[in-house]
Motif scaffolding. Structure first.
Motif, PDB file in Angstrom:
ATOM      1  N   GLY A 143       5.989  -9.594   9.367  1.00 27.95           N
ATOM      2  CA  GLY A 143       6.305  -9.833   7.957  1.00 27.95           C
ATOM      3  C   GLY A 143       5.379  -9.137   6.983  1.00 27.95           C
ATOM      4  N   LYS A 144       4.474  -8.288   7.487  1.00 30.42           N
ATOM      5  CA  LYS A 144       3.560  -7.567   6.598  1.00 30.42           C
ATOM      6  C   LYS A 144       4.210  -6.281   6.091  1.00 30.42           C
ATOM      7  CE  LYS A 144      -0.248  -7.315   9.147  1.00 30.42           C
ATOM      8  NZ  LYS A 144      -0.060  -8.165  10.322  1.00 30.42           N
ATOM      9  N   TYR A 145       3.993  -5.997   4.812  1.00 36.14           N
ATOM     10  CA  TYR A 145       4.513  -4.785   4.178  1.00 36.14           C
ATOM     11  C   TYR A 145       3.482  -3.668   4.312  1.00 36.14           C
ATOM     12  CZ  TYR A 145       8.338  -7.414   2.056  1.00 36.14           C
ATOM     13  OH  TYR A 145       9.466  -8.165   1.856  1.00 36.14           O
ATOM     14  N   LYS A 146       3.950  -2.505   4.773  1.00 36.54           N
ATOM     15  CA  LYS A 146       3.057  -1.366   4.967  1.00 36.54           C
ATOM     16  C   LYS A 146       3.619  -0.154   4.235  1.00 36.54           C
ATOM     17  CE  LYS A 146       1.359  -2.960   9.450  1.00 36.54           C
ATOM     18  NZ  LYS A 146       1.075  -2.594  10.857  1.00 36.54           N
ATOM     19  N   ILE A 147       2.734   0.601   3.608  1.00 40.04           N
ATOM     20  CA  ILE A 147       3.174   1.782   2.871  1.00 40.04           C
ATOM     21  C   ILE A 147       3.301   2.967   3.824  1.00 40.04           C
ATOM     22  CG2 ILE A 147       0.849   2.565   2.218  1.00 40.04           C
ATOM     23  CD1 ILE A 147       2.120   3.245  -0.574  1.00 40.04           C
ATOM     24  N   LEU A 148       4.344   3.761   3.623  1.00 38.63           N
ATOM     25  CA  LEU A 148       4.581   4.949   4.437  1.00 38.63           C
ATOM     26  C   LEU A 148       4.124   6.194   3.681  1.00 38.63           C
ATOM     27  CD1 LEU A 148       8.147   4.021   5.754  1.00 38.63           C
ATOM     28  CD2 LEU A 148       5.958   3.705   6.920  1.00 38.63           C
ATOM     29  N   GLN A 149       4.122   7.324   4.363  1.00 35.92           N
ATOM     30  CA  GLN A 149       3.626   8.559   3.763  1.00 35.92           C
ATOM     31  C   GLN A 149       4.419   8.930   2.514  1.00 35.92           C
ATOM     32  OE1 GLN A 149       0.834   9.908   4.955  1.00 35.92           O
ATOM     33  NE2 GLN A 149       0.827  11.279   3.201  1.00 35.92           N
ATOM     34  N   ASN A 150       5.730   8.703   2.547  1.00 38.97           N
ATOM     35  CA  ASN A 150       6.549   9.000   1.366  1.00 38.97           C
ATOM     36  C   ASN A 150       6.127   8.158   0.167  1.00 38.97           C
ATOM     37  OD1 ASN A 150       8.049  10.889   2.693  1.00 38.97           O
ATOM     38  ND2 ASN A 150       9.822   9.586   3.053  1.00 38.97           N
ATOM     39  N   GLY A 151       5.735   6.916   0.425  1.00 42.22           N
ATOM     40  CA  GLY A 151       5.281   6.039  -0.646  1.00 42.22           C
ATOM     41  C   GLY A 151       3.960   6.500  -1.240  1.00 42.22           C
ATOM     42  N   ILE A 152       3.058   6.963  -0.373  1.00 39.03           N
ATOM     43  CA  ILE A 152       1.766   7.475  -0.850  1.00 39.03           C
ATOM     44  C   ILE A 152       1.975   8.719  -1.710  1.00 39.03           C
ATOM     45  CG2 ILE A 152      -0.432   8.476  -0.115  1.00 39.03           C
ATOM     46  CD1 ILE A 152      -0.228   6.737   2.420  1.00 39.03           C
ATOM     47  N   LYS A 153       2.844   9.615  -1.243  1.00 38.79           N
ATOM     48  CA  LYS A 153       3.142  10.833  -2.009  1.00 38.79           C
ATOM     49  C   LYS A 153       3.750  10.488  -3.365  1.00 38.79           C
ATOM     50  CE  LYS A 153       3.898  13.919   1.946  1.00 38.79           C
ATOM     51  NZ  LYS A 153       4.912  14.728   2.682  1.00 38.79           N
ATOM     52  N   PHE A 154       4.633   9.485  -3.368  1.00 38.35           N
ATOM     53  CA  PHE A 154       5.278   9.076  -4.615  1.00 38.35           C
ATOM     54  C   PHE A 154       4.248   8.594  -5.631  1.00 38.35           C
ATOM     55  CE2 PHE A 154       6.902   5.481  -7.127  1.00 38.35           C
ATOM     56  CZ  PHE A 154       7.883   6.120  -7.866  1.00 38.35           C
ATOM     57  N   LEU A 155       3.307   7.761  -5.188  1.00 37.36           N
ATOM     58  CA  LEU A 155       2.281   7.241  -6.095  1.00 37.36           C
ATOM     59  C   LEU A 155       1.420   8.365  -6.670  1.00 37.36           C
ATOM     60  CD1 LEU A 155       0.958   4.017  -4.307  1.00 37.36           C
ATOM     61  CD2 LEU A 155       2.282   4.129  -6.420  1.00 37.36           C
ATOM     62  N   LYS A 156       1.087   9.336  -5.829  1.00 33.59           N
ATOM     63  CA  LYS A 156       0.187  10.402  -6.258  1.00 33.59           C
ATOM     64  C   LYS A 156       0.887  11.434  -7.140  1.00 33.59           C
ATOM     65  CE  LYS A 156      -3.081  10.018  -2.425  1.00 33.59           C
ATOM     66  NZ  LYS A 156      -3.718  10.688  -1.274  1.00 33.59           N
ATOM     67  N   LYS A 157       2.175  11.662  -6.903  1.00 30.50           N
ATOM     68  CA  LYS A 157       2.891  12.710  -7.634  1.00 30.50           C
ATOM     69  C   LYS A 157       3.476  12.219  -8.953  1.00 30.50           C
ATOM     70  CE  LYS A 157       5.615  15.526  -5.501  1.00 30.50           C
ATOM     71  NZ  LYS A 157       6.686  16.062  -4.637  1.00 30.50           N
ATOM     72  N   SER A 158       3.823  10.928  -9.030  1.00 27.42           N
ATOM     73  CA  SER A 158       4.491  10.417 -10.229  1.00 27.42           C
ATOM     74  C   SER A 158       3.524  10.355 -11.404  1.00 27.42           C
ATOM     75  CB  SER A 158       5.065   9.023  -9.957  1.00 27.42           C
ATOM     76  OG  SER A 158       6.042   9.083  -8.945  1.00 27.42           O
ATOM     77  N   ASP A 159       4.008  10.765 -12.564  1.00 31.95           N
ATOM     78  CA  ASP A 159       3.187  10.757 -13.781  1.00 31.95           C
ATOM     79  C   ASP A 159       3.477   9.474 -14.552  1.00 31.95           C
ATOM     80  OD1 ASP A 159       1.677  11.281 -15.983  1.00 31.95           O
ATOM     81  OD2 ASP A 159       2.419  13.320 -16.287  1.00 31.95           O
ATOM     82  N   PHE A 160       2.893   8.367 -14.093  1.00 34.04           N
ATOM     83  CA  PHE A 160       3.152   7.074 -14.714  1.00 34.04           C
ATOM     84  C   PHE A 160       2.599   7.015 -16.137  1.00 34.04           C
ATOM     85  CE2 PHE A 160       3.113   6.070 -10.130  1.00 34.04           C
ATOM     86  CZ  PHE A 160       4.373   5.515 -10.024  1.00 34.04           C
ATOM     87  N   GLU A 161       1.474   7.712 -16.371  1.00 35.24           N
ATOM     88  CA  GLU A 161       0.869   7.706 -17.706  1.00 35.24           C
ATOM     89  C   GLU A 161       1.813   8.346 -18.716  1.00 35.24           C
ATOM     90  OE1 GLU A 161      -3.261   9.060 -19.955  1.00 35.24           O
ATOM     91  OE2 GLU A 161      -2.869   9.681 -17.891  1.00 35.24           O
ATOM     92  N   LYS A 162       2.440   9.452 -18.332  1.00 33.53           N
ATOM     93  CA  LYS A 162       3.375  10.143 -19.213  1.00 33.53           C
ATOM     94  C   LYS A 162       4.590   9.267 -19.492  1.00 33.53           C
ATOM     95  CE  LYS A 162       5.899  14.510 -19.592  1.00 33.53           C
ATOM     96  NZ  LYS A 162       6.215  15.793 -18.913  1.00 33.53           N
ATOM     97  N   ASP A 163       5.078   8.585 -18.445  1.00 32.08           N
ATOM     98  CA  ASP A 163       6.233   7.706 -18.608  1.00 32.08           C
ATOM     99  C   ASP A 163       5.913   6.543 -19.537  1.00 32.08           C
ATOM    100  OD1 ASP A 163       7.652   9.295 -16.905  1.00 32.08           O
ATOM    101  OD2 ASP A 163       7.287   8.056 -15.128  1.00 32.08           O
ATOM    102  N   ALA A 164       4.683   6.025 -19.414  1.00 31.63           N
ATOM    103  CA  ALA A 164       4.280   4.899 -20.255  1.00 31.63           C
ATOM    104  C   ALA A 164       4.227   5.305 -21.722  1.00 31.63           C
ATOM    105  CB  ALA A 164       2.919   4.369 -19.801  1.00 31.63           C
ATOM    106  N   LYS A 165       3.758   6.531 -22.009  1.00 30.49           N
ATOM    107  CA  LYS A 165       3.684   7.016 -23.391  1.00 30.49           C
ATOM    108  C   LYS A 165       5.075   7.195 -23.980  1.00 30.49           C
ATOM    109  CE  LYS A 165      -0.784   9.346 -23.068  1.00 30.49           C
ATOM    110  NZ  LYS A 165      -1.495  10.650 -23.080  1.00 30.49           N
ATOM    111  N   LYS A 166       6.026   7.633 -23.150  1.00 29.12           N
ATOM    112  CA  LYS A 166       7.395   7.819 -23.629  1.00 29.12           C
ATOM    113  C   LYS A 166       8.007   6.494 -24.055  1.00 29.12           C
ATOM    114  CE  LYS A 166       8.806  11.945 -21.055  1.00 29.12           C
ATOM    115  NZ  LYS A 166       9.726  12.457 -20.004  1.00 29.12           N
ATOM    116  N   GLN A 167       7.666   5.426 -23.316  1.00 25.97           N
ATOM    117  CA  GLN A 167       8.262   4.126 -23.596  1.00 25.97           C
ATOM    118  C   GLN A 167       7.576   3.413 -24.751  1.00 25.97           C
ATOM    119  OE1 GLN A 167       8.330   1.891 -19.978  1.00 25.97           O
ATOM    120  NE2 GLN A 167       9.481   3.445 -18.860  1.00 25.97           N
ATOM    121  N   SER A 168       6.353   3.850 -25.099  1.00 25.44           N
ATOM    122  CA  SER A 168       5.605   3.170 -26.171  1.00 25.44           C
ATOM    123  C   SER A 168       5.992   3.699 -27.540  1.00 25.44           C
ATOM    124  CB  SER A 168       4.108   3.351 -25.937  1.00 25.44           C
ATOM    125  OG  SER A 168       3.777   4.723 -25.963  1.00 25.44           O
TER     126      SER A 168
END
Length: 278
Positions: free
Chosen positions: A253-278
């Motif tokens: 029942g433990k959740y584990k992150i896969l390589q695709n998930g790690i790549k997603f976190l590192k590549k996504s520009d969350f800061e830019k998305d947050a500025k667009k929504q503000s």
């Protein structure tokens, strides 16, 4: 001229005589590559094509506990009873009501779990809204869903401690010092989606040598960051991540992150998305 016929094997034994025309039909039937309107062997011998049990008894015999399991059992019951290769969701709901079974709050979701997560049912590609029970689903019914029950028991044990049955959080998770910033990861609070913040928490834990997180441990770490992620909502919040192959859930029942998930976190520009929504 009478023809002698003898059939043995598979628990069957038949010996008799017939005329040459019927004998020829039997031979042609056996040699045929396809059988129109196939039925169970018992039905061929007795002439009875309908199932001899009730839907309630089918549920009891199968040991079905969850709604997806019950939907699978009743779908199989309908296929056997009506000698058909498929069934509709509405038919299952109707027969579920007649059995007095408590109706699922979200039937469509539970049906989808039986299709996507468990592989017990598949939807007809041509006839939308028509479903069939897979070989795996039929086998699970015969086995009394024993593997599912074992996994459920395993998950229960992983969430309880020896003293009082309370949900357990591992010591290393309790002691983990966590902040919303970590080198190589976006700032926790720049991530708008709770589902993606769960990815962040799992990755943070694994970078600190903690092998995956249970839902209660995810809630615990989120609480340390003053975030509101309840353990009961973790599965729903991570559905898209699972489909995108970002995470997996192990048998405990433990959740584990896969390589695709790690790549997603590192590549996504969350800061830019947050500025667009503000």
């Amino acid at each position: 001229m009478d023809i002698k016929i003898k059939i043995e094997g598979g628990g069957l034994s038949f010996e008799g005589e017939t005329d040459i025309v019927k004998a020829a039909q039997v031979i042609a039937f056996i040699k045929s590559d396809s059988i129109p309107n196939p039925t169970k062997p018992a039905a061929l011998l007795t002439g009875v094509t309908n199932t001899q049990t009730t839907p309630r008894q089918a549920l009891v015999d199968s040991n079905a506990k969850t709604n997806p399991e019950k939907i699978t059992v009743l779908g199989k019951y309908l296929m056997d009873r009506d000698n058909q290769t498929n069934f509709s969701g509405r038919e299952v709901q109707e027969i579920m009501k007649k059995t007095g079974e408590k109706m699922p709050k979200n039937f469509s979701r539970d049906l989808q779990v039986a299709i996507d997560d468990l592989g017990y049912i598949f939807e007809d590609d041509v006839q939308k809204g028509q479903y069939s029970v897979t070989d795996g689903g039929a086998q699970a019914i015969l086995n009394g869903f024993s593997l599912n029950n074992q996994n459920r028991n395993s998950r229960r044990k992983s969430k309880t401690n020896k003293s009082g049955g309370k949900k357990a959080i591992r010591e290393e998770v309790n002691k983990l010092d966590i902040s919303g910033e970590k080198e190589g990861l976006p700032n926790y609070w720049q991530i708008d989606s709770k589902g993606h913040r769960i990815l962040w928490l799992i990755n943070y834990a694994e970078s600190n040598k903690i092998d995956g997180l249970s839902p209660v441990e995810i809630e615990s770490l989120a609480t340390k960051l003053r975030d509101d992620i309840e353990s009961k909502n973790v599965r729903a919040l991570t559905t898209k991540s699972a489909k995108n192959n970002f995470i997996k859930v192990d048998p405990s029942g433990k959740y584990k992150i896969l390589q695709n998930g790690i790549k997603f976190l590192k590549k996504s520009d969350f800061e830019k998305d947050a500025k667009k929504q503000s």
